[in-house]
Enzyme design. Sequence first.
Site, PDB file in Angstrom:
ATOM      1  N   TRP A 116       0.829  -1.221   0.000  1.00  0.00           N
ATOM      2  CA  TRP A 116       0.000   0.000   0.000  1.00  0.00           C
ATOM      3  C   TRP A 116       0.851   1.254   0.000  1.00  0.00           C
ATOM      4  O   TRP A 116       0.510   2.236  -0.660  1.00  0.00           O
ATOM      5  CB  TRP A 116      -1.019  -0.024   1.151  1.00  0.00           C
ATOM      6  CG  TRP A 116      -2.104  -0.997   0.829  1.00  0.00           C
ATOM      7  CD1 TRP A 116      -2.338  -2.190   1.445  1.00  0.00           C
ATOM      8  CD2 TRP A 116      -3.056  -0.917  -0.243  1.00  0.00           C
ATOM      9  NE1 TRP A 116      -3.381  -2.839   0.824  1.00  0.00           N
ATOM     10  CE2 TRP A 116      -3.845  -2.092  -0.207  1.00  0.00           C
ATOM     11  CE3 TRP A 116      -3.324   0.034  -1.231  1.00  0.00           C
ATOM     12  CZ2 TRP A 116      -4.876  -2.348  -1.116  1.00  0.00           C
ATOM     13  CZ3 TRP A 116      -4.351  -0.216  -2.139  1.00  0.00           C
ATOM     14  CH2 TRP A 116      -5.110  -1.381  -2.082  1.00  0.00           C
ATOM     15  N   LYS A 132     -13.060  -1.158   6.289  1.00  0.00           N
ATOM     16  CA  LYS A 132     -12.500  -2.105   7.264  1.00  0.00           C
ATOM     17  C   LYS A 132     -13.120  -1.841   8.644  1.00  0.00           C
ATOM     18  O   LYS A 132     -13.937  -2.617   9.103  1.00  0.00           O
ATOM     19  CB  LYS A 132     -10.979  -2.012   7.298  1.00  0.00           C
ATOM     20  CG  LYS A 132     -10.357  -2.437   5.956  1.00  0.00           C
ATOM     21  CD  LYS A 132      -9.484  -1.381   5.418  1.00  0.00           C
ATOM     22  CE  LYS A 132      -8.757  -1.623   4.111  1.00  0.00           C
ATOM     23  NZ  LYS A 132      -8.833  -2.821   3.375  1.00  0.00           N
ATOM     24  N   ASP A 143      -1.827   7.004   6.058  1.00  0.00           N
ATOM     25  CA  ASP A 143      -2.914   6.206   5.483  1.00  0.00           C
ATOM     26  C   ASP A 143      -3.317   5.168   6.521  1.00  0.00           C
ATOM     27  O   ASP A 143      -2.735   4.093   6.603  1.00  0.00           O
ATOM     28  CB  ASP A 143      -2.437   5.533   4.191  1.00  0.00           C
ATOM     29  CG  ASP A 143      -3.452   4.510   3.672  1.00  0.00           C
ATOM     30  OD1 ASP A 143      -4.549   4.417   4.243  1.00  0.00           O
ATOM     31  OD2 ASP A 143      -3.122   3.813   2.691  1.00  0.00           O
TER      32      ASP A 143
HETATM   33  C1  PLP Z   1      -3.681   0.538   3.739  1.00  0.00           C
HETATM   34  C2  PLP Z   1      -4.597   0.711   2.563  1.00  0.00           C
HETATM   35  N1  PLP Z   1      -4.509   1.845   1.843  1.00  0.00           N
HETATM   36  C3  PLP Z   1      -5.308   2.061   0.783  1.00  0.00           C
HETATM   37  C4  PLP Z   1      -6.226   1.131   0.372  1.00  0.00           C
HETATM   38  C5  PLP Z   1      -7.072   1.412  -0.832  1.00  0.00           C
HETATM   39  O1  PLP Z   1      -8.381   1.677  -0.456  1.00  0.00           O
HETATM   40  P1  PLP Z   1      -9.515   1.856  -1.545  1.00  0.00           P
HETATM   41  O2  PLP Z   1      -9.664   0.547  -2.239  1.00  0.00           O
HETATM   42  O3  PLP Z   1     -10.695   2.244  -0.729  1.00  0.00           O
HETATM   43  O4  PLP Z   1      -9.093   2.921  -2.488  1.00  0.00           O
HETATM   44  C6  PLP Z   1      -6.357  -0.053   1.092  1.00  0.00           C
HETATM   45  C7  PLP Z   1      -7.358  -1.058   0.668  1.00  0.00           C
HETATM   46  O5  PLP Z   1      -7.445  -2.153   1.123  1.00  0.00           O
HETATM   47  C8  PLP Z   1      -5.508  -0.273   2.202  1.00  0.00           C
HETATM   48  O6  PLP Z   1      -5.591  -1.405   2.909  1.00  0.00           O
END
Ligand code: PLP
Length: 361
Positions: free
Chosen positions: A102, A197, A173
């Site tokens: 991520w 989540k 994040d």
């Molecule tokens: C740590 C983290 N950042 C960003 C995201 C991306 O989120 P989204 O799919 O809502 O854009 C996720 C998705 O699982 C994540 O776990």
Amino acid sequence: MSRVYNFSAGPAALPLEVLEQIRDELLDFHGAGMSVMEMSHRGRHFAAIAQQSESDLRELLAVPANYKVLFMQGGASAQFAAVPLNLTKPSACADYVNTGIWSTKAITEAKRYCKVNLAADAKASGYSTVPQQAEWVFTPDAAYVHYTPNETIGGVEFPFVPLPPGGVPLVADYSSSILSRPIDVSRHGVIYAGAQKNIGPAGLVVLIVREDLLGRGREDVPTVMNWTIMAAHDSMPNTPATFSWYVAGLVFQWLKRQGGLHAIESLNHAKASVLYSAIDASGFYRNPVAPGCRSLMNVPFTLPDARLDTLFLEGAAQAGLAGLQGHKLVGGMRASLYNAMPLAGVQALVAYMQEFQRRHG
Ligand SMILES: Cc1ncc(COP(=O)(O)O)c(C=O)c1O
């Protein structure tokens, strides 16, 4: 009706009480004669939902008064772009810490909008640990320092809050660990988290931004990604994700009924400890993460032979244990233990794992 224990990494399990409340309020929300999905975001019912959810979230996270709370759309990924757009001019440099998949995605997106310096990278450890802050190389006058407190796929969680030098704002994040324990919001300039989540339905993203950071970006930030415009219009310059926002509000109220973040943290520690102890004691299952950086929320583990994976997952499904398949990029298994997962679910998983080992070990 039979509900499974859902270990999915996201969209993830919601508290049963919340789902029941949604069901009860679906056709006629508090005498409005319609569901929340059908009502105007400008009307009094939704205004009350928006106001209450923000105040509950502020209370849960102890958000200081000089921070704005925004309810935006596009998931956390939209913020991968919105962060550099709102915090930098095109020639500026931002520092990023890479602890896994991520962070890598956030970095890739940021590079489209500003210069990126990799202040630290856990690559040498196979992304199984968090680099000590003493080893990080910061850019003097960076626009911000970005990190991912919990890597959802790798199951790596920061055991500390970074401290950038010289008052450089820290951006986090928090998608997969927000509300799992108390955090010190005041150590951060910006916190963002996709909802699917620990907050509610996918698509919604909650953003907490210190007021003095608004207006630091460029002129041409798209309106719906522009934090300043969002803040000036109470997150409603356009139609917000009303239903997701409403569900998020119910989750916040549920969390308060559980005793808030200190209480949920104790429960989360108990859950994680049951699973990690079982993995470590098994001599069969393995979690690759350095013990001090193991995630409270996402527990990846492997079996000694990947050819057993399908059998494991089929048996798990029959035992009412869903969502255990690891991310496609890393394989193996992953159990996500978000707030809505009860201790009984983790105990059922461990019992199944032990039985599977007895048969196949
Ligand atoms: C740590 C983290 N950042 C960003 C995201 C991306 O989120 P989204 O799919 O809502 O854009 C996720 C998705 O699982 C994540 O776990």
